[in-house]
Design a protein around this motif. Structure first.
Motif, PDB file in Angstrom:
ATOM      1  N   THR A  42      33.636  45.993  33.848  1.00  0.00           N
ATOM      2  CA  THR A  42      34.467  46.058  32.638  1.00  0.00           C
ATOM      3  C   THR A  42      34.865  47.491  32.329  1.00  0.00           C
ATOM      4  N   GLY A  43      33.926  48.430  32.453  1.00  0.00           N
ATOM      5  CA  GLY A  43      34.239  49.837  32.175  1.00  0.00           C
ATOM      6  C   GLY A  43      35.285  50.401  33.102  1.00  0.00           C
ATOM      7  N   VAL A  44      35.167  50.121  34.410  1.00  0.00           N
ATOM      8  CA  VAL A  44      36.161  50.610  35.373  1.00  0.00           C
ATOM      9  C   VAL A  44      37.532  50.014  35.069  1.00  0.00           C
ATOM     10  N   ALA A  45      37.563  48.739  34.730  1.00  0.00           N
ATOM     11  CA  ALA A  45      38.843  48.096  34.423  1.00  0.00           C
ATOM     12  C   ALA A  45      39.484  48.711  33.187  1.00  0.00           C
ATOM     13  N   LEU A  88      39.941  43.042  39.037  1.00  0.00           N
ATOM     14  CA  LEU A  88      38.701  43.797  39.203  1.00  0.00           C
ATOM     15  C   LEU A  88      37.655  43.347  38.187  1.00  0.00           C
ATOM     16  N   MET A  89      38.065  43.224  36.913  1.00  0.00           N
ATOM     17  CA  MET A  89      37.126  42.772  35.892  1.00  0.00           C
ATOM     18  C   MET A  89      36.703  41.329  36.152  1.00  0.00           C
ATOM     19  N   GLY A  90      37.659  40.485  36.516  1.00  0.00           N
ATOM     20  CA  GLY A  90      37.326  39.082  36.772  1.00  0.00           C
ATOM     21  C   GLY A  90      36.333  38.922  37.902  1.00  0.00           C
ATOM     22  N   LEU A  91      36.522  39.668  38.989  1.00  0.00           N
ATOM     23  CA  LEU A  91      35.575  39.591  40.102  1.00  0.00           C
ATOM     24  C   LEU A  91      34.204  40.123  39.688  1.00  0.00           C
ATOM     25  N   GLY A  92      34.218  41.154  38.813  1.00  0.00           N
ATOM     26  CA  GLY A  92      32.949  41.669  38.312  1.00  0.00           C
ATOM     27  C   GLY A  92      32.218  40.642  37.476  1.00  0.00           C
ATOM     28  N   VAL A 101      35.990  31.440  39.807  1.00  0.00           N
ATOM     29  CA  VAL A 101      36.461  32.818  40.035  1.00  0.00           C
ATOM     30  C   VAL A 101      37.899  32.968  39.553  1.00  0.00           C
ATOM     31  N   ALA A 102      38.739  31.965  39.794  1.00  0.00           N
ATOM     32  CA  ALA A 102      40.130  32.027  39.335  1.00  0.00           C
ATOM     33  C   ALA A 102      40.193  32.083  37.812  1.00  0.00           C
ATOM     34  N   ILE A 103      39.322  31.298  37.165  1.00  0.00           N
ATOM     35  CA  ILE A 103      39.283  31.343  35.699  1.00  0.00           C
ATOM     36  C   ILE A 103      38.868  32.726  35.220  1.00  0.00           C
ATOM     37  N   ALA A 104      37.867  33.334  35.878  1.00  0.00           N
ATOM     38  CA  ALA A 104      37.400  34.664  35.488  1.00  0.00           C
ATOM     39  C   ALA A 104      38.499  35.704  35.637  1.00  0.00           C
ATOM     40  N   VAL A 105      39.191  35.666  36.770  1.00  0.00           N
ATOM     41  CA  VAL A 105      40.269  36.646  37.012  1.00  0.00           C
ATOM     42  C   VAL A 105      41.397  36.455  36.007  1.00  0.00           C
ATOM     43  N   SER A 106      41.801  35.214  35.748  1.00  0.00           N
ATOM     44  CA  SER A 106      42.891  34.949  34.799  1.00  0.00           C
ATOM     45  C   SER A 106      42.505  35.381  33.397  1.00  0.00           C
ATOM     46  N   ALA A 107      41.270  35.041  32.992  1.00  0.00           N
ATOM     47  CA  ALA A 107      40.826  35.400  31.649  1.00  0.00           C
ATOM     48  C   ALA A 107      40.758  36.906  31.470  1.00  0.00           C
TER      49      ALA A 107
END
Length: 627
Positions: free
Chosen positions: A90-93, A113-117, A146-152
């Motif tokens: 989250t910080g890097v993003a 990047l945040m979603g994959l994290g 993972v798709a939900i995480a990246v989209s969110a």
């Protein structure tokens, strides 16, 4: 296969934490770009801790809400690693998307990047679970989580760096929280547990459930405390920003008052709405009278139509509004105002409102009118005086001619007189002085009449190709230049200007003529014309030569009427540079000189690139004084 379920209380608690964390992160992240360089990283860290820590807490409580009747333990190292993954990603993003030169497309980098994290955090946390069962995943559902995480995450970052109201931010936080929770429970749905033994006793399950609830409450309490402190810091910063805004507004209003200005605002469509204390104090109009376009009723009848049309065109074009008109003040007098209004844009680039200032320039316009009247009177006086001086001068010239004829008769009469030769020589010398004085007087009167006629000429602005114009003047003087053995170099990229052609030609022709006239015969003459852009929408033209030069004490004198400097071995009346300076000032420019004896001279002429129509229309007579 095992029967599993969720504790509904803990599920609701996990979603609530996700929503609160998203709101705090949106609030903290939105402060990153506007923060000072030293504070930027603090807000990035706060947003990362709020978002990453909040998502991790939601994930952990969501896992504690998972009920499957088996004892569950957690590997401390992997659990802590999952927290670090969430906060770091989250910080890097946030750091990436908050750079000064970032564009909207950067969200497509930081979001995934945040979603994959977040996904990495979730599945690392799942790996930290120690359960006496076998664990398997459905690849399709894992990919969906993972798709939900990246989209969110992408949506969250996009919303973070847009301007929001409180309700918009709450809705965005709710959508983000629900999406993150959806990712978590989708990921949990991807897992299949198979018991290794016959299962757990009911008493053990009950005790285990109570322990999980207590741990979930401890984690939730700690998370709420952290998020509360983050919101408190945000609130304190918001109070600081509001205090700075109030101070800035107070300074702005004080500045407006200092320049005798009246501040007003209009809505995005250019209509005056709401309370306008400055305008009401100036005109005496009530809100019902000035609302919408009612303010136009306070504008002078001769100028109301042009003012409304100009304002409507400006609003449609979304550009700055610069205008002048007269306004009826509260006491019934008409005051002259200069208006400048600018559009205020929101984060999406749409006009939110217009902010304008009416600046009272009545005294300035009255002074300009008096100056024009004085100049016109001076021009008329110069014309009358020079015209009347010619009458007696003609008589002097006529009687001088008669004396020339009489001189011959006197010479014949006194032919035998011993002093005849001396007397004739004295008469010839006296007549020569009279004729020279008359010629000088005639040239001065002609110069004054020429300048007087020029002063009454109305300027006509047009677009000028300065390279072609100056080159044409140099070509017209090529004979004199070649005779002096000099060269003239003109820059090929002289900026064009909008001005009166005849006035500009007279300015540069005079300066080029002087440059050729006062070259040093001891060395080859070089004359150059170049230009540079200067602030305020102006252009500086430099006419430089390597001629005799001008003494420092004479730098100001050369612009005075009938004043010349240096050795007087060239014809002239001392009126050329005075005329040039008057023309330059009438065009809204200025002229200066830098020179060194024996090295050369440079005249710098600074002119506006464009001359306002109103300035051309009001261009008064050229001042003879040319101070």
């Amino acid at each position: 296969m095992m029967h599993t379920g969720y504790n509904p209380v803990l599920v609701v608690l996990s979603v609530a934490i996700a929503i609160l964390a998203a709101y705090v992160a949106l609030d903290l992240g939105g402060r990153v770009r506007g923060a000072a360089p030293g504070q930027r990283w603090a807000w990035v860290a706060g947003a990362a801790l709020a978002m990453g820590g909040g998502i991790w807490s939601m994930h952990f409580i969501g896992m504690l809400a998972f009920e499957m009747g088996l004892p569950i333990a957690y590997h401390l190292g992997l659990t802590f690693l999952s927290l670090l993954i969430a906060v770091a990603a989250t910080g890097v993003a946030f750091a990436w998307v908050s750079r000064a030169a970032t564009a909207q497309a950067d969200v497509l980098v930081s979001g995934p990047l945040m979603g994959l994290g977040v996904a990495g955090m979730h599945y690392t946390g799942m790996a930290a679970m120690h359960v006496p069962s076998n664990l398997a995943y459905s690849p399709v559902i894992v990919a969906a989580s993972v798709a939900i995480a990246v989209s969110a995450a992408t949506a969250a970052l996009w919303l973070t760096f847009r301007q929001h109201g409180v309700w918009q931010k709450l809705l965005a936080a709710a959508a983000m929280g629900v999406s993150v929770a959806g990712m978590h429970y989708t990921g949990m749905a991807a897992a299949t547990f198979t018991a290794e033994g016959s299962g757990a006793h009911a008493t053990h399950v009950a005790a285990l459930g109570q322990g999980q609830q207590d741990l979930a409450l401890y984690v939730a309490a700690a998370t709420f405390a952290i998020l509360f402190l983050a919101l408190l810091a945000s609130s304190i910063d918001q109070q600081r920003i509001q205090a700075e805004h109030r101070a800035s507004e107070a300074r702005f209003r004080a500045a407006i008052q200092a320049v005798r200005g009246v501040l007003w605002t209009n809505d995005a469509e250019g209509r005056m709405v709401g309370d306008q204390p400055g305008w009401a104090a100036l005109t005496g109009q009530t809100p019902a009278e000035y609302e919408g376009y009612g303010w136009a009723s306070a504008v002078h009848p001769d100028e109301v139509r042009s003012s409304v049309e100009a304002w409507t065109a400006t609003v449609a074009a979304r550009r700055d509004f610069v205008h002048e008109h007269r306004v009826r003040s509260r006491d019934g007098t008409w005051r002259h105002f200069a208006i400048h209004a600018v559009p205020i844009l929101d984060g999406a680039g749409a006009i939110r409102e217009w902010v304008g200032v009416h600046t009272d320039i009545t005294e300035q316009r009255e002074a300009e009118a008096e100056l024009r009247d004085s100049n016109e009177e001076l021009q008329r006086y110069a014309y009358i005086v020079s015209h009347d001086l010619r009458a007696p001068l003609v008589n002097v010239m006529g009687f001088t001619s008669e004396l020339e004829e009489t001189r011959q008769e006197v010479a014949r009469t006194m032919r035998d007189h011993p002093e005849a030769t001396r007397i004739d020589a004295d008469l010839g010398e006296a007549l020569g002085f009279i004729k020279a004085a008359v010629t000088r007087m005639e040239s001065l009167i002609a110069a004054i009449l020429r300048l007087s006629r020029e002063g009454r000429r109305a300027f006509q602005a047009e677009a000028l190709d300065m390279t072609a114009l100056v080159q044409g003047l140099a070509d017209a003087q090529r004979h004199q230049t070649d005779a002096a053995g000099a060269s003239v170099t003109i820059a090929r990229d002289l900026p064009g200007i909008v001005a009166d052609r005849l006035a500009v030609e007279q300015i540069f022709a005079n300066l080029l003529d002087n440059a050729v006239k006062y070259l040093d015969p001891a060395r080859p003459g070089r004359i150059t014309v170049a230009a540079t852009g200067v602030s305020g929408g102006r252009v500086r033209f430099d006419i430089a030569d390597n001629g005799r030069g001008i003494a420092v004490r004479d730098h100001a004198r050369v612009f005075e009427l009938f004043r010349r400097s240096g050795v007087q071995d060239r014809p002239g009346e001392g009126i050329g540079l005075a005329h040039v300076k008057a023309l330059v000032r009438s065009l809204g420019g200025r002229i200066d000189v830098t020179s060194e004896l024996g090295a050369g001279t440079t005249f710098g002429v600074t002119l506006p690139r464009k001359v306002a129509t109103d300035q051309v229309r009001r261009a008064g007579p050229v001042s003879l004084a040319a101070e």
